[in-house]
Scaffold this motif. Structure first.
Motif, mmCIF file in Angstrom:
data_model
loop_
_atom_site.group_PDB
_atom_site.id
_atom_site.type_symbol
_atom_site.label_atom_id
_atom_site.label_comp_id
_atom_site.label_asym_id
_atom_site.label_seq_id
_atom_site.Cartn_x
_atom_site.Cartn_y
_atom_site.Cartn_z
ATOM 1 N N GLY A 1 -13.409 5.331 -11.017
ATOM 2 C CA GLY A 1 -12.044 5.184 -10.520
ATOM 3 C C GLY A 1 -11.896 3.948 -9.650
ATOM 4 N N TRP A 2 -12.895 3.719 -8.800
ATOM 5 C CA TRP A 2 -12.868 2.520 -7.949
ATOM 6 C C TRP A 2 -12.890 1.254 -8.799
ATOM 7 N N MET A 3 -13.752 1.222 -9.812
ATOM 8 C CA MET A 3 -13.856 0.029 -10.656
ATOM 9 C C MET A 3 -12.568 -0.218 -11.438
ATOM 10 N N ASP A 4 -11.943 0.852 -11.929
ATOM 11 C CA ASP A 4 -10.697 0.690 -12.685
ATOM 12 C C ASP A 4 -9.589 0.125 -11.797
ATOM 13 N N LYS A 5 -9.440 0.707 -10.612
ATOM 14 C CA LYS A 5 -8.399 0.237 -9.693
ATOM 15 C C LYS A 5 -8.665 -1.191 -9.238
ATOM 16 N N LYS A 6 -9.911 -1.449 -8.896
ATOM 17 C CA LYS A 6 -10.253 -2.776 -8.387
ATOM 18 C C LYS A 6 -10.114 -3.835 -9.472
ATOM 19 N N SER A 7 -10.491 -3.504 -10.686
ATOM 20 C CA SER A 7 -10.362 -4.457 -11.785
ATOM 21 C C SER A 7 -8.896 -4.802 -12.033
ATOM 22 N N SER A 8 -8.034 -3.790 -12.015
ATOM 23 C CA SER A 8 -6.595 -4.033 -12.208
ATOM 24 C C SER A 8 -6.038 -4.887 -11.077
ATOM 25 N N GLU A 9 -6.463 -4.594 -9.865
ATOM 26 C CA GLU A 9 -5.999 -5.364 -8.710
ATOM 27 C C GLU A 9 -6.420 -6.825 -8.809
ATOM 28 N N LEU A 10 -7.671 -7.057 -9.161
ATOM 29 C CA LEU A 10 -8.193 -8.423 -9.227
ATOM 30 C C LEU A 10 -7.527 -9.228 -10.340
ATOM 31 N N LYS A 11 -7.252 -8.588 -11.453
ATOM 32 C CA LYS A 11 -6.568 -9.293 -12.543
ATOM 33 C C LYS A 11 -5.132 -9.635 -12.153
ATOM 34 N N PHE A 12 -4.510 -8.740 -11.391
ATOM 35 C CA PHE A 12 -3.178 -9.047 -10.868
ATOM 36 C C PHE A 12 -3.238 -10.243 -9.923
ATOM 37 N N VAL A 13 -4.259 -10.275 -9.069
ATOM 38 C CA VAL A 13 -4.423 -11.385 -8.126
ATOM 39 C C VAL A 13 -4.590 -12.704 -8.876
ATOM 40 N N GLN A 14 -5.348 -12.689 -9.957
ATOM 41 C CA GLN A 14 -5.550 -13.909 -10.736
ATOM 42 C C GLN A 14 -4.223 -14.477 -11.235
ATOM 43 N N VAL A 15 -3.394 -13.613 -11.787
ATOM 44 C CA VAL A 15 -2.107 -14.064 -12.327
ATOM 45 C C VAL A 15 -1.166 -14.492 -11.204
ATOM 46 N N ALA A 16 -1.067 -13.650 -10.172
ATOM 47 C CA ALA A 16 -0.126 -13.923 -9.087
ATOM 48 C C ALA A 16 -0.492 -15.182 -8.305
ATOM 49 N N SER A 17 -1.776 -15.399 -8.076
ATOM 50 C CA SER A 17 -2.193 -16.588 -7.328
ATOM 51 C C SER A 17 -1.893 -17.863 -8.113
ATOM 52 N N ALA A 18 -2.039 -17.801 -9.431
ATOM 53 C CA ALA A 18 -1.699 -18.964 -10.262
ATOM 54 C C ALA A 18 -0.195 -19.244 -10.201
ATOM 55 N N ILE A 19 0.604 -18.180 -10.175
ATOM 56 C CA ILE A 19 2.060 -18.345 -10.095
ATOM 57 C C ILE A 19 2.460 -18.956 -8.755
ATOM 58 N N ILE A 20 1.854 -18.466 -7.677
ATOM 59 C CA ILE A 20 2.178 -19.001 -6.354
ATOM 60 C C ILE A 20 1.773 -20.468 -6.251
ATOM 61 N N ALA A 21 0.593 -20.795 -6.775
ATOM 62 C CA ALA A 21 0.139 -22.187 -6.745
ATOM 63 C C ALA A 21 1.119 -23.084 -7.498
ATOM 64 N N ALA A 22 1.587 -22.604 -8.643
ATOM 65 C CA ALA A 22 2.560 -23.382 -9.421
ATOM 66 C C ALA A 22 3.873 -23.531 -8.654
ATOM 67 N N ALA A 23 4.286 -22.465 -7.970
ATOM 68 C CA ALA A 23 5.530 -22.518 -7.194
ATOM 69 C C ALA A 23 5.420 -23.517 -6.050
ATOM 70 N N SER B 1 -1.842 -12.354 -0.428
ATOM 71 C CA SER B 1 -0.728 -11.910 0.411
ATOM 72 C C SER B 1 -0.362 -12.952 1.457
ATOM 73 N N TYR B 2 -1.381 -13.518 2.095
ATOM 74 C CA TYR B 2 -1.098 -14.527 3.112
ATOM 75 C C TYR B 2 -0.625 -15.837 2.485
ATOM 76 N N SER B 3 -1.044 -16.100 1.261
ATOM 77 C CA SER B 3 -0.528 -17.262 0.549
ATOM 78 C C SER B 3 0.971 -17.100 0.302
ATOM 79 N N TRP B 4 1.359 -15.906 -0.107
ATOM 80 C CA TRP B 4 2.774 -15.625 -0.341
ATOM 81 C C TRP B 4 3.564 -15.710 0.969
ATOM 82 N N CYS B 5 2.992 -15.153 2.035
ATOM 83 C CA CYS B 5 3.665 -15.209 3.339
ATOM 84 C C CYS B 5 3.837 -16.652 3.808
ATOM 85 N N ALA B 6 2.792 -17.461 3.618
ATOM 86 C CA ALA B 6 2.867 -18.866 4.031
ATOM 87 C C ALA B 6 3.913 -19.618 3.214
ATOM 88 N N TYR B 7 3.961 -19.315 1.919
ATOM 89 C CA TYR B 7 4.965 -19.984 1.079
ATOM 90 C C TYR B 7 6.379 -19.610 1.507
#
Length: 238
Positions: free
Chosen positions: A63-85, A177-183
């Motif tokens: 359960g931990w691995m499933d949740k953490k894997s989903s979270e990390l993949k979300f971070v990968q996509v979201a961080s790329a979007i923020i960097a582009a923004a 999260s702090y990247s989003w807050c800073a932006y």
């Protein structure tokens, strides 16, 4: 899940020196505490509560691995979007006339997004190397996962919470999260530059006022919804 099952785990998060780590993490994770609780503390609590029950331990580890894997993949996509923004924002007109803190925050946001992307990619690779744990898996495979999440007790047998492990595994979400807050802080300064410069009329002034109203409502709405979602999701029957 029974109240007794979660009570034992919750109790282990508040004992002795662990309370200091909890207070620190509570402060650090304020912008994303719901995600932090669900994907980290809740999952770790299940592992600690499983104790010597191998079936529950395997289920909790998966359960931990499933949740953490989903979270990390979300971070990968979201961080790329923020960097582009952030990169796109530097092409806006009048950036050079903004208050100095605006570009400073955007550069900081870009650095944090890059760090989030790198760390999340590393951690996804680690989790994928663990593989799915089953009842037929070797004890060594299970221990590889468990030892990366919690630590052996210094006294006695069993496991205890490791705030260092908790911090490491949530660090990419923290950076995101702090990247989003800073932006958003930089965006606020950019839009509100006319107010900072003393302008009290014109379209830029009205735009800044409108932005403040909408941003204020959004922040209040986000805080309200986040609080009640967390309050309801963590409520346990007596």
């Amino acid at each position: 899940m029974s109240a007794k099952f979660m009570t034992r785990a919750s109790h282990s998060l508040h004992q002795g020196p662990l309370a200091i780590g909890r207070i620190f993490m509570l402060i650090v994770t304020i912008p994303y505490y719901n995600i932090f609780w669900y994907n980290n503390l809740n999952s770790v609590s299940r592992i600690l509560a499983a104790e010597s029950d191998s079936i529950k331990l395997i289920d909790a580890a998966n359960g931990w691995m499933d949740k953490k894997s989903s979270e990390l993949k979300f971070v990968q996509v979201a961080s790329a979007i923020i960097a582009a923004a952030v990169i796109a924002s530097f092409s806006w007109p009048n950036i050079g006339t903004d208050y100095w803190l605006c570009p400073a925050l955007w550069y900081s946001s870009l650095v944090l997004a890059g760090f989030a992307l790198l760390v999340s990619s590393q951690q996804v690779a680690i989790i994928e190397s663990f593989g799915k744990i089953s009842i037929d898996s070797s004890e060594q495979d299970l221990l590889r996962v468990i030892n990366s999440i919690v630590r052996l007790k210094r006294v006695g047998s069993g496991y205890e919470l490791s705030w260092n492990s908790v911090y490491i595994w949530q660090s990419s979400m923290m950076s995101l999260s702090y990247s989003w807050c800073a932006y958003m802080a930089g965006l606020t300064l950019h839009v509100c530059s006319p107010l900072i410069m003393g302008k009290r009329s014109g379209p830029e002034f009205r735009t800044a006022i409108m932005f403040i109203v909408v941003a204020g409502f959004t922040c209040i709405n986000f805080s309200w919804c986040s609080y009640w979602v967390y309050a309801k999701s963590t409520k346990r029957d007596d």
